[in-house]
Design a protein around this motif. Sequence first.
Motif, mmCIF file in Angstrom:
data_model
loop_
_atom_site.group_PDB
_atom_site.id
_atom_site.type_symbol
_atom_site.label_atom_id
_atom_site.label_comp_id
_atom_site.label_asym_id
_atom_site.label_seq_id
_atom_site.Cartn_x
_atom_site.Cartn_y
_atom_site.Cartn_z
ATOM 1 N N GLY A 1 0.809 -1.209 0.000
ATOM 2 C CA GLY A 1 0.000 0.000 0.000
ATOM 3 C C GLY A 1 0.844 1.261 0.000
ATOM 4 O O GLY A 1 2.062 1.212 0.193
ATOM 5 N N PRO A 2 0.215 2.427 -0.181
ATOM 6 C CA PRO A 2 0.954 3.690 -0.252
ATOM 7 C C PRO A 2 1.472 4.181 1.088
ATOM 8 O O PRO A 2 2.335 5.059 1.128
ATOM 9 C CB PRO A 2 -0.066 4.672 -0.829
ATOM 10 N N LEU A 3 0.968 3.610 2.185
ATOM 11 C CA LEU A 3 1.382 4.043 3.518
ATOM 12 C C LEU A 3 1.776 2.838 4.358
ATOM 13 O O LEU A 3 1.372 1.705 4.066
ATOM 14 C CB LEU A 3 0.244 4.790 4.222
ATOM 15 N N TYR A 4 2.527 3.090 5.401
ATOM 16 C CA TYR A 4 2.852 2.049 6.374
ATOM 17 C C TYR A 4 3.047 2.711 7.733
ATOM 18 O O TYR A 4 3.228 3.937 7.824
ATOM 19 C CB TYR A 4 4.111 1.266 5.969
ATOM 20 N N GLY A 5 3.011 1.918 8.789
ATOM 21 C CA GLY A 5 3.235 2.465 10.123
ATOM 22 C C GLY A 5 2.247 3.572 10.448
ATOM 23 O O GLY A 5 1.057 3.474 10.151
#
Length: 322
Positions: free
Chosen positions: A19-23
């Motif tokens: 995905g485009p984000l993490y954390g």
Amino acid sequence: MEALSDTCRDLLARSRRYGPLYGERLANHLPMTLIALDRMGAPADAMERAFDVNARRLQLHDGDVGAVVDALEWLGKGRNAGGLDRFFQESVRRDGLDAVLRGWVPRLLPGVSASAFHCLIRLAYAIDAGDRNETCAALAYWVMEHVTLDLAADEVDEAPAAIAARLARALAGHAQWDGIIIDRMRQAARHPAVAGTAIQPATLDLRQVAQFALGAYHAQEDFTLLHTVTACHAFRVVAPYAGDPRRALRYLWEAVVVASLTVEPAPATTPAPAAGIDWQACMAQAARATDAHVVKLCYSAWCESLVYVDPRYLAIAARKLA
């Protein structure tokens, strides 16, 4: 526009599982890193190593949370990257990539600061690469993370640096900024010393914004200021699709100056002239790096140096590599 290497294309395809984000709402830099490495001539083993290092921290794509009929309904909701990606894939099949970009970039540019400029940056890299799938993913990312600063459009007869200095003085003694870069930017934009104040220069061009960002980062090695430099490079790539150039540029300046206001003054770390290193050596070293911000900063600095012929770009790249 040169085609990407087969290795880069294969790794980009593999990167789409994430995905485009993490954390805590951090940006996935993997696609941008791969494209920058490829453009700097990285060998296959260097790109594969960078993939492995950067993919470890990422999260799998959320898939298709819900069907998307109108992407604007998902603006700023922070989810459904999969559904939005599919929306843009279908739009491109129907209308063509150029039409989709010309239709959507002007709508999204008021949110140029979204995800600390990374939505803009990821789209610019996708356009640079000529990769349709990556372009759709970048547009989906920008829609879901879209946020505006909503500052006054009033103009003032001051140079960009003078405006920034005036705002910084007005913010002296402010409360501590909290959160990640975009959180701090939104807090600064809402501060009474900034909100409702004239921040737009009466005359403005992209060179002025790029030189302001370069000057600030050259004077102070700071993570937020780094992003203003890479954002100016990204804006230049995306600008042909931005519609009204004056309107688009003012959104960029708004975001860049607000980002600079969130940076606490620190002892100057101005790099000395890059003695003993030229762009060829710098790029060769950067092409072996795995740190996404090192790779992207060096690539952006090189690209901007070709346009503005300013030796400070080589200096900031050499400092980052060191």
